[in-house]
Scaffold this motif. Sequence first.
Motif, PDB file in Angstrom:
ATOM      1  N   TYR A   1     -68.741  18.031 -40.212  1.00  0.00           N
ATOM      2  CA  TYR A   1     -67.643  17.455 -39.441  1.00  0.00           C
ATOM      3  C   TYR A   1     -66.389  17.259 -40.287  1.00  0.00           C
ATOM      4  CZ  TYR A   1     -65.027  13.987 -36.807  1.00  0.00           C
ATOM      5  OH  TYR A   1     -64.046  13.300 -36.153  1.00  0.00           O
ATOM      6  N   GLN A   2     -65.269  17.743 -39.784  1.00  0.00           N
ATOM      7  CA  GLN A   2     -63.979  17.520 -40.424  1.00  0.00           C
ATOM      8  C   GLN A   2     -63.087  16.820 -39.406  1.00  0.00           C
ATOM      9  OE1 GLN A   2     -63.472  18.188 -43.481  1.00  0.00           O
ATOM     10  NE2 GLN A   2     -65.168  19.552 -43.944  1.00  0.00           N
ATOM     11  N   PRO A   3     -62.542  15.668 -39.767  1.00  0.00           N
ATOM     12  CA  PRO A   3     -61.757  14.915 -38.781  1.00  0.00           C
ATOM     13  C   PRO A   3     -60.647  15.738 -38.146  1.00  0.00           C
ATOM     14  CG  PRO A   3     -62.076  13.613 -40.764  1.00  0.00           C
ATOM     15  CD  PRO A   3     -62.654  14.966 -41.033  1.00  0.00           C
ATOM     16  N   TYR A   4     -60.012  16.625 -38.925  1.00  0.00           N
ATOM     17  CA  TYR A   4     -58.870  17.328 -38.342  1.00  0.00           C
ATOM     18  C   TYR A   4     -59.300  18.454 -37.405  1.00  0.00           C
ATOM     19  CZ  TYR A   4     -59.745  20.743 -42.046  1.00  0.00           C
ATOM     20  OH  TYR A   4     -60.331  21.667 -42.873  1.00  0.00           O
TER      21      TYR A   4
ATOM     22  N   GLY B   1     -62.145  18.031 -35.526  1.00  0.00           N
ATOM     23  CA  GLY B   1     -62.739  17.357 -34.380  1.00  0.00           C
ATOM     24  C   GLY B   1     -64.159  17.812 -34.135  1.00  0.00           C
ATOM     25  N   VAL B   2     -64.822  17.141 -33.160  1.00  0.00           N
ATOM     26  CA  VAL B   2     -66.217  17.452 -32.877  1.00  0.00           C
ATOM     27  C   VAL B   2     -66.347  18.876 -32.341  1.00  0.00           C
ATOM     28  CG1 VAL B   2     -68.221  16.786 -31.526  1.00  0.00           C
ATOM     29  CG2 VAL B   2     -66.689  15.033 -32.395  1.00  0.00           C
TER      30      VAL B   2
ATOM     31  N   ASN C   1     -67.820  11.756 -46.128  1.00  0.00           N
ATOM     32  CA  ASN C   1     -68.871  12.654 -45.633  1.00  0.00           C
ATOM     33  C   ASN C   1     -69.467  12.085 -44.347  1.00  0.00           C
ATOM     34  OD1 ASN C   1     -68.532  14.161 -47.921  1.00  0.00           O
ATOM     35  ND2 ASN C   1     -70.185  13.132 -49.013  1.00  0.00           N
ATOM     36  N   TYR C   2     -68.725  12.176 -43.270  1.00  0.00           N
ATOM     37  CA  TYR C   2     -69.157  11.520 -42.031  1.00  0.00           C
ATOM     38  C   TYR C   2     -70.453  12.103 -41.489  1.00  0.00           C
ATOM     39  CZ  TYR C   2     -64.607   9.494 -42.345  1.00  0.00           C
ATOM     40  OH  TYR C   2     -63.523   8.824 -42.808  1.00  0.00           O
TER      41      TYR C   2
ATOM     42  N   MET D   1     -56.039  11.756 -36.390  1.00  0.00           N
ATOM     43  CA  MET D   1     -56.223  13.148 -36.732  1.00  0.00           C
ATOM     44  C   MET D   1     -57.142  13.846 -35.720  1.00  0.00           C
ATOM     45  SD  MET D   1     -56.410  13.672 -40.691  1.00  0.00           S
ATOM     46  CE  MET D   1     -57.452  14.941 -41.205  1.00  0.00           C
ATOM     47  N   THR D   2     -58.234  13.159 -35.400  1.00  0.00           N
ATOM     48  CA  THR D   2     -59.205  13.744 -34.479  1.00  0.00           C
ATOM     49  C   THR D   2     -58.605  13.931 -33.096  1.00  0.00           C
ATOM     50  OG1 THR D   2     -60.753  12.366 -35.665  1.00  0.00           O
ATOM     51  CG2 THR D   2     -61.623  13.578 -33.809  1.00  0.00           C
TER      52      THR D   2
END
Lengths: 318, 501
Positions: free
Chosen positions: A60-63, A65-66, A283-284, B87-88
């Motif tokens: 997962y990378q915040p930028y 998204g899921v 590291n979410y 950001m998300t």
Amino acid sequence: MKSQTAIDQQTVIKRKMRSELWKRIDRNKLLYLMILPGLIYFLIFKYAPMWGLVIAFQDYQPYLGVMGSEWVGLEHFRTLFSDPWFWTIFKNTLLLFLFNLLFFFPIPIILALMLNEVRLQFFKRTVQTMVYIPHFMSWVIIVSISFVMLTKDGGIINDLIAMLGFEKINFLLSSEWFRPMYILQVIWREAGWGTIIYLAAIAAVDPQLYEAARMDGAGRFRQIWHITLPAIRSVIVILLILKIGDILELGFEHVYLLLNPMNRDVAEIFDTFVYTTGLQQGNYSYSAAVGFFKSIIGLILVVLANRLAKKFGEEGVY
Amino acid sequence: MNKRVLAIVAAFSLALTSVSSGCGREEAALQKEGGKAPFTFRMMVNQQSPVTPDPWIEELLEERTNTDIRIQWVPDGSYNEKLFTAMTTDTLPEAVFMKNQATYELLKDAIRGGQFWEIGPYLDEYEHLRNLNPEVLQNTSVDGKIYGLYQERPLSRQGIIYRKDWADNLGLSAPTTTDDLYQMLKQFTINDPDQNGVHDTFGLSDRNDLVYGAFKTVSSYFGTPNNWGEIDGRLLPEFMHPSYIDTMEFFRKLHREGFINQDFPVTSKKEQMKRFVSGKAGVYIGAMGDVAFLYDDAVKTNPDVELDVQNRIKGPTGDLGIWAIPGYGTVILFPKSSVTTEAELKKILAFFDQLMAPEHANLLQYGMEGIHFHRVEGKANPVEDRALLNREVRPYTGMLVGGPETTDMLEAHYTLDVKVKAEEWIKDNHNFIIHDPTAPLDSDTDAEHGVRLREIITDATYQYILGEIDQVGFDKAVERWKKEGGNKIIAEYNEAYQQSK
């Protein structure tokens, strides 16, 4: 032809059942209305966030998204199980939980039984209030107070030990003292609060039973043993099962505050591990995987405990 | 029934008025300045002060620069959370403040993923932005490219603060070597420096921080590199250098002999300061600038207290040295998702360029002359009213671009002599600074596992100092560090290092 009628019949039955259901709902619509806020609460705050679990199987990378993050399958779980710390953490978590169960769980029951025997209402109320006040203090305060009392640099307890001619004890910076310190602090903060529910259960016991027992010559201890305890047994069991469900909720804040380089080998638990490896480093996905694993263990234990309770003729939680 | 309806209507009308008043403000902003509409953009800033900022300075800035800035104040504690949520959900504003180095580190992946504008090539076009220090910009760079503006931090504030009155009582002069320092800590412990006839003092008050506490600074005195250093042309982490072991040995001795607080690995900064200001400990090693409020506190209980600051401590090698941070605090980034065109980016950069003009830098740092500060000998002397400064000035200090080294802003005026001296020592630190050679370099493994791996070494260091393990045990920890990813980190940094040469 024949099969056609069978299908028709089936649809008729289905329709009937559906209208039956609607009728039932319609009949109890006020009850359903009342349950609605609770349902909505669970849907929004308990079920919807579970969607977030998918990040445990992603990188997962915040930028991104899921939706945009890369899927990695069970990789995070593999990393977790192959981590050299894994078994230490697993052991620490389970041990802390066991100590919690052995040393903390009975305390509120004993305390409640003792308070119940107090005849003087004023005294009882005062003690009750005083023992549950710590529950409203945050862990930061509890741990800080312990720190001030236990430190080797001018803490009261160590000064006392030194005055009596003994060697000062390294409470804060040792692996041996971590668990006792943890349990004592849990008891200090939560024991009084835990009594409330037992006292309520005890209050519901029929006074005639006690009268009858006294007539038969039962003393106080006999009364406790044969009447009070059996009467609150189901409450105890339910609380025990719930407690087991919380197995891995050992209180992140509490353990994290007590954790230091000298006791990490016994004090690192899943929650603190998630915090340092996962959240502090961003590291979410990995923290989600560890958290997920933790919940699965919790779930298994609850199911087992519930079965066990049913075997002993108790109702269990579901 | 009627009552309920009334309540609902009232609630709605309240909501409506607040909405319409919001619109009103926007219109007013548009009408201002007559013909040319001000340039509007949003920024997300961490709110450091506990009180809601008073928009006084903001409005003044808007008027002077013909902009309409919308600041989203985010409490410092939940900043990272808010940042990642934005950001998300793709709602980042045009300018995003990375509140510190650690937060900035977390975004490096996103930067590599092309989420933010590379601004390096534009900086030279601006009158003030071009003055930003290339070395510091290099430290903020990702894969050699510059993405953010930065706010300056002094490279090194580290040094020794000690009780001058105690030293005078015992006839000790300011320490200049690590042996002197050891002697001072010893005498402060065993020789009753406060002359009250009771054995109730000790030397060094330290805390649970190997970096900003005493350890790293003393390790600099012993000649340890800053995080990483060369051995035979290869970059190796500081704890693989012999001088790191020497430093641990120094602290181990201090701890064994009782010249340092016995529970220092769990002592908070507050507690550490308390021990120093209350006259229990005589030496404090850390940021020298802290001397001002340490003195303010100490003098309350003991009016005769005298503090002094000292640095330039020589270790066994006879060389001077002090570790430094990469020179930046806040970094400002510009997301491509909200800044869509180059023209817009240039406009925003122009705004930040103006912030570096001396009059604006002063405004952000000190507030308005005559209201928030007065000039004394050409320097800015803030007014006493701390509540006023917290409300009107301090929130905006976080928006400053550059700092005293890169802008012509006023210097701060200090009334306390020892604080003035501390600031001089901080400047003096520049003469023998030890940089972290890996600051501009990147290692994926370090970014991903560095914190947890570092914990192995931190734990082992404390265990060594407290006498739980010896050299063999420490070497084992280093081996573990290497095995669990350290070897990769070493390889990655060395590769990047060779490339950058």
